[in-house]
Design a protein around this motif. Structure first.
Motif, PDB file in Angstrom:
ATOM      1  N   HIS A 128      11.668 -20.221 -19.683  1.00  0.00           N
ATOM      2  CA  HIS A 128      12.680 -19.188 -19.884  1.00  0.00           C
ATOM      3  C   HIS A 128      12.124 -18.122 -20.810  1.00  0.00           C
ATOM      4  CE1 HIS A 128      16.074 -21.558 -18.252  1.00  0.00           C
ATOM      5  NE2 HIS A 128      15.304 -22.560 -18.622  1.00  0.00           N
ATOM      6  N   ARG A 129      12.521 -16.899 -20.574  1.00  0.00           N
ATOM      7  CA  ARG A 129      12.243 -15.821 -21.508  1.00  0.00           C
ATOM      8  C   ARG A 129      13.589 -15.460 -22.106  1.00  0.00           C
ATOM      9  NH1 ARG A 129      12.894 -10.669 -20.197  1.00  0.00           N
ATOM     10  NH2 ARG A 129      12.451 -11.135 -18.019  1.00  0.00           N
ATOM     11  N   ASP A 130      13.679 -15.530 -23.403  1.00  0.00           N
ATOM     12  CA  ASP A 130      14.925 -15.199 -24.080  1.00  0.00           C
ATOM     13  C   ASP A 130      14.904 -13.747 -24.534  1.00  0.00           C
ATOM     14  OD1 ASP A 130      15.875 -17.740 -23.759  1.00  0.00           O
ATOM     15  OD2 ASP A 130      15.163 -18.425 -25.709  1.00  0.00           O
ATOM     16  N   GLU A 131      16.005 -13.069 -24.300  1.00  0.00           N
ATOM     17  CA  GLU A 131      16.151 -11.687 -24.742  1.00  0.00           C
ATOM     18  C   GLU A 131      17.337 -11.606 -25.679  1.00  0.00           C
ATOM     19  OE1 GLU A 131      16.643  -9.289 -21.285  1.00  0.00           O
ATOM     20  OE2 GLU A 131      14.543  -9.432 -20.719  1.00  0.00           O
ATOM     21  N   TRP A 132      17.197 -10.821 -26.733  1.00  0.00           N
ATOM     22  CA  TRP A 132      18.304 -10.583 -27.641  1.00  0.00           C
ATOM     23  C   TRP A 132      18.148  -9.211 -28.274  1.00  0.00           C
ATOM     24  CZ3 TRP A 132      15.135 -14.889 -28.622  1.00  0.00           C
ATOM     25  CH2 TRP A 132      14.215 -14.734 -29.648  1.00  0.00           C
ATOM     26  N   ASN A 133      19.157  -8.803 -29.011  1.00  0.00           N
ATOM     27  CA  ASN A 133      19.188  -7.472 -29.632  1.00  0.00           C
ATOM     28  C   ASN A 133      18.956  -6.365 -28.600  1.00  0.00           C
ATOM     29  OD1 ASN A 133      19.692  -8.540 -32.102  1.00  0.00           O
ATOM     30  ND2 ASN A 133      17.628  -8.278 -32.902  1.00  0.00           N
ATOM     31  N   ARG A 134      19.949  -6.144 -27.774  1.00  0.00           N
ATOM     32  CA  ARG A 134      19.924  -5.086 -26.762  1.00  0.00           C
ATOM     33  C   ARG A 134      18.829  -5.289 -25.722  1.00  0.00           C
ATOM     34  NH1 ARG A 134      20.514  -1.258 -31.448  1.00  0.00           N
ATOM     35  NH2 ARG A 134      22.731  -1.274 -31.803  1.00  0.00           N
ATOM     36  N   VAL A 157      22.017 -13.625 -27.113  1.00  0.00           N
ATOM     37  CA  VAL A 157      20.880 -14.110 -26.345  1.00  0.00           C
ATOM     38  C   VAL A 157      21.205 -14.138 -24.857  1.00  0.00           C
ATOM     39  CG1 VAL A 157      19.381 -16.088 -25.910  1.00  0.00           C
ATOM     40  CG2 VAL A 157      20.052 -15.534 -28.238  1.00  0.00           C
ATOM     41  N   THR A 158      20.280 -13.651 -24.065  1.00  0.00           N
ATOM     42  CA  THR A 158      20.328 -13.813 -22.625  1.00  0.00           C
ATOM     43  C   THR A 158      19.052 -14.532 -22.238  1.00  0.00           C
ATOM     44  OG1 THR A 158      21.490 -11.724 -22.383  1.00  0.00           O
ATOM     45  CG2 THR A 158      20.451 -12.621 -20.406  1.00  0.00           C
ATOM     46  N   SER A 159      19.178 -15.634 -21.508  1.00  0.00           N
ATOM     47  CA  SER A 159      18.018 -16.401 -21.097  1.00  0.00           C
ATOM     48  C   SER A 159      17.706 -16.104 -19.638  1.00  0.00           C
ATOM     49  CB  SER A 159      18.294 -17.894 -21.276  1.00  0.00           C
ATOM     50  OG  SER A 159      17.147 -18.629 -20.917  1.00  0.00           O
ATOM     51  N   VAL A 160      16.454 -15.742 -19.371  1.00  0.00           N
ATOM     52  CA  VAL A 160      16.015 -15.423 -18.026  1.00  0.00           C
ATOM     53  C   VAL A 160      15.053 -16.516 -17.566  1.00  0.00           C
ATOM     54  CG1 VAL A 160      14.809 -13.734 -16.588  1.00  0.00           C
ATOM     55  CG2 VAL A 160      16.222 -12.963 -18.507  1.00  0.00           C
ATOM     56  N   LEU A 161      15.433 -17.213 -16.491  1.00  0.00           N
ATOM     57  CA  LEU A 161      14.563 -18.241 -15.939  1.00  0.00           C
ATOM     58  C   LEU A 161      13.421 -17.567 -15.190  1.00  0.00           C
ATOM     59  CD1 LEU A 161      14.061 -21.275 -15.350  1.00  0.00           C
ATOM     60  CD2 LEU A 161      15.402 -20.948 -13.258  1.00  0.00           C
ATOM     61  N   GLU A 162      12.187 -17.837 -15.600  1.00  0.00           N
ATOM     62  CA  GLU A 162      11.042 -17.211 -14.949  1.00  0.00           C
ATOM     63  C   GLU A 162      10.253 -18.182 -14.082  1.00  0.00           C
ATOM     64  OE1 GLU A 162      10.084 -13.272 -17.420  1.00  0.00           O
ATOM     65  OE2 GLU A 162       8.818 -14.969 -17.925  1.00  0.00           O
ATOM     66  N   ARG A 163      10.269 -19.476 -14.416  1.00  0.00           N
ATOM     67  CA  ARG A 163       9.579 -20.482 -13.603  1.00  0.00           C
ATOM     68  C   ARG A 163      10.410 -21.747 -13.545  1.00  0.00           C
ATOM     69  NH1 ARG A 163       4.795 -20.023 -11.704  1.00  0.00           N
ATOM     70  NH2 ARG A 163       4.386 -22.242 -11.664  1.00  0.00           N
ATOM     71  N   SER A 164      10.375 -22.393 -12.374  1.00  0.00           N
ATOM     72  CA  SER A 164      11.094 -23.645 -12.197  1.00  0.00           C
ATOM     73  C   SER A 164      10.430 -24.428 -11.062  1.00  0.00           C
ATOM     74  CB  SER A 164      12.565 -23.371 -11.859  1.00  0.00           C
ATOM     75  OG  SER A 164      13.256 -24.577 -11.686  1.00  0.00           O
ATOM     76  N   GLY A 165      10.237 -25.720 -11.274  1.00  0.00           N
ATOM     77  CA  GLY A 165       9.697 -26.579 -10.238  1.00  0.00           C
ATOM     78  C   GLY A 165       8.300 -26.189  -9.764  1.00  0.00           C
ATOM     79  N   GLY A 166       7.541 -25.553 -10.633  1.00  0.00           N
ATOM     80  CA  GLY A 166       6.175 -25.189 -10.292  1.00  0.00           C
ATOM     81  C   GLY A 166       6.007 -23.846  -9.627  1.00  0.00           C
ATOM     82  N   HIS A 167       7.105 -23.052  -9.577  1.00  0.00           N
ATOM     83  CA  HIS A 167       7.053 -21.765  -8.895  1.00  0.00           C
ATOM     84  C   HIS A 167       7.757 -20.688  -9.696  1.00  0.00           C
ATOM     85  CE1 HIS A 167       5.463 -23.572  -5.224  1.00  0.00           C
ATOM     86  NE2 HIS A 167       6.264 -24.577  -5.507  1.00  0.00           N
ATOM     87  N   ALA A 168       7.313 -19.452  -9.510  1.00  0.00           N
ATOM     88  CA  ALA A 168       8.003 -18.319 -10.133  1.00  0.00           C
ATOM     89  C   ALA A 168       9.424 -18.284  -9.607  1.00  0.00           C
ATOM     90  CB  ALA A 168       7.277 -17.013  -9.817  1.00  0.00           C
ATOM     91  N   ALA A 169      10.385 -18.022 -10.501  1.00  0.00           N
ATOM     92  CA  ALA A 169      11.802 -18.075 -10.140  1.00  0.00           C
ATOM     93  C   ALA A 169      12.259 -16.837  -9.391  1.00  0.00           C
ATOM     94  CB  ALA A 169      12.646 -18.282 -11.387  1.00  0.00           C
TER      95      ALA A 169
END
Length: 173
Positions: A128-134, A157-169
């Motif tokens: 996950h890539r977490d984003e916060w502060n705008r 915080v907004t969490s963006v899933l970037e990879r899952s199960g061995g693949h880019a999300a």
């Protein structure tokens, strides 16, 4: 056919490192991920031998997995791995997902098996890539654990899933 961890212009002349790399290539070809030979690199101009995997779909500053294999003549071999920057070998060796094997009299094929398992395990984990502060991205915590607190108040915080199960999300996570 493209090969995982190709050597490039400077061929590897060290027998121990060649055995390590041969086994690592075999193991990488069996991974069930979206990583292909184009995502892997071997740096033969360094001692220890350095290999890396550029992780598809991950946009963090530490978007590359690095593994160093060393075998000093008078000591047992060692293996180190971490998430690092794509352009240079120095990395976050204190990361909670680091690899460290030393002091054991292991053969190069055994070290390659350990390295391949560690690499694949990281590739298969959710990232996950977490984003916060705008919406500014934060790459301090590339593995989706709890974001930092500030003055006793939790940041938005907004969490963006970037990879899952061995693949880019994909673009929408």
């Amino acid at each position: 056919m493209d090969q995982f961890f190709a050597e490039g212009v400077y061929p590897l002349r060290d027998a121990f490192a060649q055995r390590f790399l041969t086994r690592l290539r075999t193991r990488a070809a069996a991974w069930t991920t979206d990583v292909g030979p184009r995502d892997t690199l071997t740096e033969t101009m360094t001692n220890p031998l350095a290999v890396s995997v550029s992780v598809p779909g991950y946009t963090g500053d530490r978007s590359t997995l690095w593994v160093l294999c060393s075998h000093p003549a008078d000591e047992p071999p060692s293996l180190r791995g971490w998430w690092g920057h794509p352009d240079h070998i120095e990395g976050d060796i204190d990361c909670d997902r680091r690899l460290a094997v030393q002091g054991l009299p292991l053969e190069p094929e055994e070290l390659a098996d350990i390295a391949a398992q560690w690499l694949e395990g990281n590739l298969l984990s959710e990232i996950h890539r977490d984003e916060w502060n705008r919406g500014r991205p934060s790459h301090r915590d590339p593995h989706g654990t709890i974001p930092p607190f500030r003055q006793g108040r939790r940041k938005r915080v907004t969490s963006v899933l970037e990879r899952s199960g061995g693949h880019a999300a994909g673009p929408h996570g």
